[in-house]
Design a protein around this motif. Structure first.
Motif, mmCIF file in Angstrom:
data_model
loop_
_atom_site.group_PDB
_atom_site.id
_atom_site.type_symbol
_atom_site.label_atom_id
_atom_site.label_comp_id
_atom_site.label_asym_id
_atom_site.label_seq_id
_atom_site.Cartn_x
_atom_site.Cartn_y
_atom_site.Cartn_z
ATOM 1 N N THR A 889 0.935 -1.330 0.055
ATOM 2 C CA THR A 889 -0.081 0.106 0.041
ATOM 3 C C THR A 889 0.816 1.242 0.005
ATOM 4 O OG1 THR A 889 -0.027 0.178 2.301
ATOM 5 C CG2 THR A 889 -1.762 -1.317 1.270
ATOM 6 N N THR A 890 2.113 1.231 0.041
ATOM 7 C CA THR A 890 3.114 2.141 0.205
ATOM 8 C C THR A 890 3.812 2.302 -1.116
ATOM 9 O OG1 THR A 890 5.245 1.195 0.806
ATOM 10 C CG2 THR A 890 3.478 1.782 2.647
ATOM 11 N N ASP A 891 4.149 3.316 -1.514
ATOM 12 C CA ASP A 891 5.273 3.814 -2.823
ATOM 13 C C ASP A 891 6.577 3.801 -2.251
ATOM 14 O OD1 ASP A 891 5.490 6.260 -1.564
ATOM 15 O OD2 ASP A 891 4.467 7.324 -3.014
ATOM 16 N N SER A 892 6.934 3.222 -1.153
ATOM 17 C CA SER A 892 8.370 3.345 -0.740
ATOM 18 C C SER A 892 8.943 1.802 -1.319
ATOM 19 C CB SER A 892 8.722 3.294 0.757
ATOM 20 O OG SER A 892 9.874 2.827 0.927
ATOM 21 N N PRO A 893 10.009 2.138 -2.257
ATOM 22 C CA PRO A 893 10.898 0.866 -2.641
ATOM 23 C C PRO A 893 11.606 0.196 -1.434
ATOM 24 C CG PRO A 893 11.134 2.704 -3.941
ATOM 25 C CD PRO A 893 10.649 3.210 -2.953
ATOM 26 N N ILE A 894 12.094 0.798 -0.421
ATOM 27 C CA ILE A 894 12.767 0.018 0.673
ATOM 28 C C ILE A 894 11.797 -0.537 1.461
ATOM 29 C CG2 ILE A 894 14.042 0.762 2.549
ATOM 30 C CD1 ILE A 894 15.371 3.134 1.201
ATOM 31 N N THR A 895 10.599 0.163 1.685
ATOM 32 C CA THR A 895 9.471 -0.855 2.508
ATOM 33 C C THR A 895 9.213 -2.029 1.850
ATOM 34 O OG1 THR A 895 8.908 1.423 3.667
ATOM 35 C CG2 THR A 895 7.287 -0.663 3.671
ATOM 36 N N ARG A 896 8.691 -1.823 0.404
ATOM 37 C CA ARG A 896 8.437 -3.188 -0.134
ATOM 38 C C ARG A 896 9.513 -4.232 -0.291
ATOM 39 N NH1 ARG A 896 4.543 -1.411 -5.387
ATOM 40 N NH2 ARG A 896 2.901 -0.321 -3.962
#
Length: 942
Positions: A889-896
Motif C-alpha cells: 500500500t506504500t510507494d516506498s521501494p525500501i519498505t516493499r
C-alpha cells in the motif's frame, strides 16, 4: 584660564626690545604646548597674558581637571625655561594663573576657526589671576568642587575681586592627582579576603586547573560591583580575555543578551582562536545577533562553550545584577560552566541572589568604615562624635556611608541625615541643581547605561555630566567612549522613582518613538507610558493609543522571540501584551495565539491548551484565527482531543488559501505531508512538503522551514526517488538552506549518510555521519543521545559491521527508555532485532512487544521484524505475508523490498518455495539499493 607674566616691565629694562620679544615668544610657545597637551585651546594672547579655554568646542567630563593639570604643568615648564634663560641671558620669568569654571558665551568668528568667549566666568578668571601670587594658581569655587579629592588646595577664604560686588571663594592649587576615569571616589576597603579568594580562583583557572563558576552576593550597595572592578584592575595587561554583561530589571532585551554582550567583547579582543565553523554560525545567527538562542538554547550554550574553549588566552566572563536574570540565562551560565569545568574559563556572577553563593559580602566593620571615611572626608573639619554617628547610621553599607559623607561634604545638616540608603540617595538627588537633576532623571528613564545624545533628546535643559561624575552619581563606561552608567543600580532605581509619573510617561513615550528603537524596547516604553498615565487616572484618547501601541509592539516582539527559540522572553512579552488587552481588542486573538503556542512549547500544557481554546471560542467570524489556534493545539498538544494534526490541517487549508496566509499554509502543508509519510505515500508527501517549504520561506517562518526540510530529507531516503538523484537533491538542499539553519545540517546529513551507505559508498556515508554527529555533539541537541546512535547504527548495519551496530542500537534503546521517547524506542527495537538475526543471534522475545496498531509503512516493518524472529515457521510466513500486504500500500521501494526480503527468509526457514527474493531484488534495484540487492541475491541463491 588666564596666565600673565609678572614683572615684564622690569625685563624691558634689562633686555633689548628684540631679545625681549624673542623671550616672550618662547614663553608663549611653552605655555601653548602645555595647554594644548591637556586638550585646551589658546583663545588669544593679550600683551604678556595668555587666555585659554577648556571644553570648547567639545565638552569633556574632566575639563576642570585638564585646566588645573595644564596650569601646574605650565608652572613646571616655565621653571625649565628659566634654567636656560638664566644661563644664557641672566634673567628669569614668573607667572600667575587664574582658573574659573561655568557657562560662557562662545561665538565663532566668521571665516575662521577661532571662538570669542565672554561672560562673567571669564571676568572672574582674570581677577583671580590678578590676585594670585608669583608662581601661584588660584581657582574659583566651582573649579574646586569639580576637582574634588583629586586636588590639594589652600583655602584663601572670600576674596574681594575688582568689579565684583560679592566676595568670591578662592583656593590656591598646590597639587593634583591623576584623573580617575572609573569615577570611584573611595578607596577599596575591607574586602581583602574576598579579593584574595577571587584572585586564587582566577589563578587556578589561569594555570589550567579547571574552570570555575563563582557567585558574589550581598545587599544593595554592599560593594559587589566594586569588588569585581578591583579584581579586574589587578589583572596584568593581556593576561585574560574579559567580557561583561549586565542584567536589566525590565525585559526589553532577549533572555541571553548579557551572555551575548560578554562573548562579543571577548571575541573582539581575541587575536587568535580555533576555527569553529558550526559554533560560529550558530552564535552569529542567534546569540551574537540579537541575544536570542537562535535555533535552541542547548545549541547556543554548547556553541558558546566550544567557542570559549578554542580561545588562545584564559577567559573571564562577568555578569552583574544577576537578580534580574531570566531563568534561561541562569541555565546557560550553569550549562557553560559545566561544559568548561576542565578549561581555562572563569564565570563570575554578582547580584542580590539567594541561590548557591561562593562569596557573601558582609557589612564593613567599624574599623573598615572609619578607613573608608578617611579617604572620603576631610576629617579635621568634622568632630569624631559626628563621624561615629554617621558610621553607625550606615550600618557597614559602603554605598550608604559614601552617600551620607557626600551629603556632609555638600553642607547637609548632620542632625537631619536620612535613615536609609534609599532616603540618602533621594536626598542627594534632590540637592542637585535643577539642570543636573533633570539630566540624571532623564538618564534614569533610559536605563542603567546611557549615552548623552539620548538624554538630550528627552530634555532641553541638560547639565554637563562632569559634575554628576564628580559627585559619584554616574561614571564613564570603560571601553565605550561617550557612554555612561549610574554608579549603582539602586541609585538608578531611586532616581527613577523620584520622577513624577506624568513626566515618566512623557519621556517613555518619546523614547518609544525614537527612530531605530527595537520592537521590544518600543513595547517596553509604550507600556510604561500607558501604565503611568493609567495610574494617574488619565483615561483619555492618548492613554488608549499608548495601550494599543504597547500591546501591538509586545505581541510582535513575542512572535519574533518565539521564532528565535527564546521561549522564556516570548512568554514574558506575550503575558505583558495580554495584560494590556481585552477580548474586545482587535489584536487580542493574535496576542493570545502567540502566548498559547509559547506556553505549549515550554510545557505549560494546561495554560496553553486553555488559551488556544479561548482564541477558538472568541474567533467568531474570524475563521483564520480559529484555524491557527486549532491547528497549533492539535500539533503541539496531540492529547488535546480536538483531532489529529492532519485532520485539522485539512479543515484549515481552504481558510489559509482564501486569506493567502503563508504561515498558515506552511503549517498546514507540513502536517499533511508528515501524515502522508506515516501512510507510506512519499510522492504525495513530497508535493505537500515542497509547498510547505515555499510558503515558510515567504512567511520567513524559520521553525516551519526547518521542519519541512527535515521531512523532505526522510522522503528522499525512504521514498521512490532513486538513490543517486536523492543524494543530489539532499546536497542541493544543504547548499541552499544549510548555511542558515544548523538543524538542517543534522536532518539532511543523516538521511544522506544512509543514502550513500545503501549504495555501498561507506567512505561518503562516514563523512556525512561525522558532519552530522559533530553538529549534534558541539551544539548540544538534547535528542542527540538517542537519534545519533540510531542513525549511525543504520550506516554500520548497511556496511555489515553487525557488532558495532548492535552496540549503538542498545545505546539508543537505553536513551529512549530514559527519556520516554516511545516513537524512537520501537524503531530502535525493530532495527536491533534485524541486526541480531543477521549476526546469528536470537533476539529477546519481548523486544518487539508494543502493539500492532501502526500505519502501513510501520506495520510492514514491524510485522517483518516479528516474522524473522518468530520460532514458529508457519506463523513466521503468515506474519511476513501480512508485512508484504501492508508494504504494497506504500510507494516506498525500501519498505516493499524489505518486506519481500523478510518473506524470502521466512519461506526459506519454513522450506516453502518462494519468488520473494527476486521481488525484493527488483524493488531494491529501483531505489539503487546496492546492499539490498546483494542481500536478496544471497538469500535467493540458497
Amino acid at each position: 584660564m588666564f596666565c600673565d607674566l609678572v614683572g615684564s616691565t622690569e625685563l624691558s629694562g634689562i633686555l633689548e626690545p628684540e631679545t625681549l620679544r624673542s623671550v616672550v615668544l618662547r614663553y608663549f610657545d611653552v605655555m601653548r604646548d602645555q595647554i594644548e597637551a591637556h586638550g585646551g585651546l589658546v583663545e588669544k594672547f593679550i600683551g604678556d597674558a595668555v587666555m585659554a579655554v577648556f571644553g570648547i568646542p567639545t565638552v569633556h567630563e574632566n575639563d576642570a581637571h585638564r585646566a588645573a593639570a595644564a596650569a601646574l604643568d605650565m608652572v613646571a615648564a616655565l621653571a625649565e625655561l628659566n634654567e636656560d634663560l638664566s644661563r644664557t641671558l641672566g634673567c628669569q620669568l614668573a607667572v600667575r594663573i587664574g582658573i574659573n569654571t561655568g557657562e560662557v558665551v562662545a561665538t565663532a568668528q566668521e571665516g575662521t576657526n577661532e571662538n570669542l568667549v565672554s561672560g562673567e566666568v571669564v571676568n572672574v578668571a582674570a581677577r583671580l589671576e590678578q590676585n594670585a601670587g608669583v608662581g601661584e594658581v588660584l581657582i574659583g569655587p566651582i573649579t574646586r568642587e569639580l576637582l574634588g579629592t583629586a586636588a590639594t588646595v589652600d583655602k584663601l577664604g572670600p576674596v574681594t575681586l575688582k568689579g565684583k560686588r560679592d566676595a568670591v571663594a578662592a583656593f590656591r592649587l598646590t597639587s593634583l592627582q591623576p584623573y580617575a576615569v572609573d569615577g570611584h571616589r573611595a578607596a577599596f576597603v575591607g574586602r581583602e579576603s574576598e579579593l584574595g579568594r577571587l584572585r586564587a580562583a582566577w589563578a587556578g583557572v589561569r594555570d589550567g586547573h579547571g574552570g570555575r563558576l563563582v557567585t558574589v552576593s550581598g545587599e544593595a550597595g554592599i560593594g559587589k560591583t566594586r569588588l569585581l572592578q578591583e579584581w579586574l584592575a589587578g589583572l596584568p595587561d593581556g593576561e585574560a580575555l574579559v567580557g561583561a554583561g549586565r542584567c536589566h530589571p525590565y525585559r526589553d532585551e532577549a533572555s541571553l543578551t548579557p551572555l551575548g554582550q560578554a562573548l562579543r567583547q571577548i571575541l573582539e579582543k581575541a587575536e587568535d582562536r580555533s576555527p569553529l565553523e558550526h559554533s560560529d554560525h550558530v552564535l552569529r545567527t542567534g546569540l551574537l545577533h540579537d541575544g536570542t538562542p537562535g535555533r535552541s538554547p542547548e545549541s547556543t550554550y554548547a556553541a558558546t562553550a566550544a567557542m570559549l574553549r578554542g580561545l588562545d588566552r584564559p577567559v573571564a566572563l562577568l555578569f552583574d545584577d544577576l537578580q534580574w536574570a531570566d531563568q534561561m540565562l541562569l541555565d546557560g551560565i550553569a550549562h557553560v560552566a559545566t561544559a568548561l569545568e576542565k578549561d581555562r574559563v572563569l564565570l563570575l556572577c554578582s547580584g542580590r541572589v539567594e541561590t548557591t553563593v561562593d562569596l557573601a559580602l558582609a557589612p564593613l566593620s567599624t574599623v573598615e568604615a572609619h578607613e573608608l571615611a578617611a579617604g572620603l572626608l576631610e576629617l579635621q573639619l568634622h568632630g569624631p562624635d559626628l563621624l561615629t554617628r554617621v558610621i553607625e547610621r550606615a550600618e557597614g553599607n559602603p554605598l550608604y556611608l559614601e552617600q551620607l559623607l557626600a551629603m556632609l561634604e555638600e553642607g547637609a545638616d548632620a542632625d537631619e541625615l536620612p535613615a536609609t540608603v534609599n532616603a540618602v540617595l533621594a536626598a542627594r538627588i534632590d540637592a542637585l541643581r535643577p539642570a543636573e537633576r533633570t539630566t540624571l532623571c532623564a538618564a534614569a528613564v533610559i536605563g542603567r547605561q546611557f549615552v548623552p545624545a539620548r538624554v538630550e533628546a528627552l530634555s532641553d535643559t541638560v547639565a554637563p555630566l562632569a559634575e554628576l561624575v564628580r559627585r559619584g552619581l554616574i561614571e564613564p563606561v570603560r571601553g565605550q567612549d561617550g557612554c555612561y552608567r549610574f554608579s549603582s543600580g539602586l541609585l538608578r532605581e531611586v532616581t527613577y522613582r523620584g520622577i513624577s509619573k506624568r513626566r515618566r510617561a512623557d519621556w517613555h513615550e518619546r523614547l518609544a518613538d525614537t527612530p531605530g528603537t527595537g520592537i521590544a524596547t518600543e513595547g517596553h516604553h509604550f507600556e510604561q507610558a500607558y501604565l503611568h498615565r493609567h495610574e494617574l487616572g488619565l483615561r483619555d484618547e492618548r492613554t488608549e493609543i499608548l495601550r494599543s501601541r504597547a500591546a501591538l509592539a509586545l505581541t510582535e516582539a513575542a512572535r519574533t522571540a518565539l521564532a528565535r527559540a527564546d521561549l522564556s522572553w516570548s512568554a514574558d512579552l506575550g503575558q505583558r501584551a495580554l495584560r494590556l488587552s481585552t477580548k474586545d481588542d482587535l489584536w487580542w486573538k493574535a496576542a493570545a495565539q502567540s502566548l498559547g503556542e509559547t506556553w505549549l512549547a515550554t510545557g505549560r500544557t494546561v495554560d496553553g491548551d486553555q488559551l488556544l481554546r479561548e482564541v477558538m471560542a472568541a474567533a467568531g467570524d474570524d475563521q483564520r484565527a480559529y484555524a491557527h489556534a486549532k491547528l497549533q493545539l492539535a500539533a503541539l498538544h496531540p492529547e488535546s482531543g480536538v483531532g489529529s494534526a492532519a485532520e485539522i490541517a485539512t479543515e484549515a487549508l481552504p481558510v489559509f488559501q482564501a486569506a493567502q496566509d503563508n504561515l498558515g499554509l506552511a503549517r498546514a502543508y507540513v502536517r499533511l505531508g508528515q501524515e502522508q509519510q506515516t501512510l507510506g505515500s512519499y510522492r504525495k508527501a513530497d508535493d505537500l512538503l515542497e509547498a510547505a517549504l515555499q510558503h515558510s520561506v515567504v512567511a520567513k517562518a524559520a521553525p516551519e522551514r526547518a521542519t519541512a526540510l527535515g521531512a523532505i530529507g526522510i522522503s528522499l531516503w525512504q521514498g521512490p526517488t532513486p538513490a543517486t538523484e536523492a543524494v543530489r537533491q539532499c546536497q542541493d538542499l544543504l547548499v541552499r538552506y544549510g548555511s542558515d539553519h544548523d538543524i538542517v545540517v543534522l536532518t539532511l546529513n543523516y538521511p544522506l549518510a544512509n543514502l550513500f551507505a545503501l549504495q555501498g559508498l561507506d567512505t561518503e556515508a562516514q563523512e556525512c555521519l561525522n558532519t552530522a554527529n559533530r553538529f549534534a555533539r558541539d551544539l548540544g541537541y538534547a535528542e542527540a543521545a538517542a537519534f545519533v546512535p540510531l542513525f549511525t547504527a543504520g550506516v554500520e548495519a548497511l556496511a555489515g559491521r553487525w557488532e558495532k551496530a548492535e552496540m549503538l542500537l542498545r545505546e539508543a534503546i537505553a536513551q529512549c527508555q530514559a527519556t520516554g521517547n516511545a516513537g524512537l524506542l520501537i524503531n530502535a527495537s525493530r532495527d536491533l532485532a534485524r541486526v541480531l538475526v543477521r549476526n546469528g543471534k536470537r533476539p529477546d522475545p519481548t523486544l518487539l512487544d508494543g502493539g500492532d496498531d501502526f500505519p502501513p509503512a510501520e506495520a510492514a516493518d514491524h510485522l517483518g521484524a516479528r516474522a524473522i524472529t518468530e520460532t514458529d515457521a508457519r506463523l513466521a510466513v503468515q506474519l511476513a505475508r501480512a508485512a508484504v500486504a501492508a508494504a504494497e500500500t506504500t510507494d516506498s521501494p525500501i519498505t516493499r523490498a524489505t518486506a519481500y526480503l523478510d518473506l524470502a527468509q521466512a519461506c526459506r526457514s519454513a522450506g516453502v518455495p518462494s519468488t520473494a527474493a527476486k521481488r525484493a531484488a527488483e524493488w531494491f534495484g529501483r531505489k539503487g539499493h546496492v546492499v539490498g540487492c546483494q542481500a536478496a541475491a544471497a538469500i535467493g541463491a540458497v
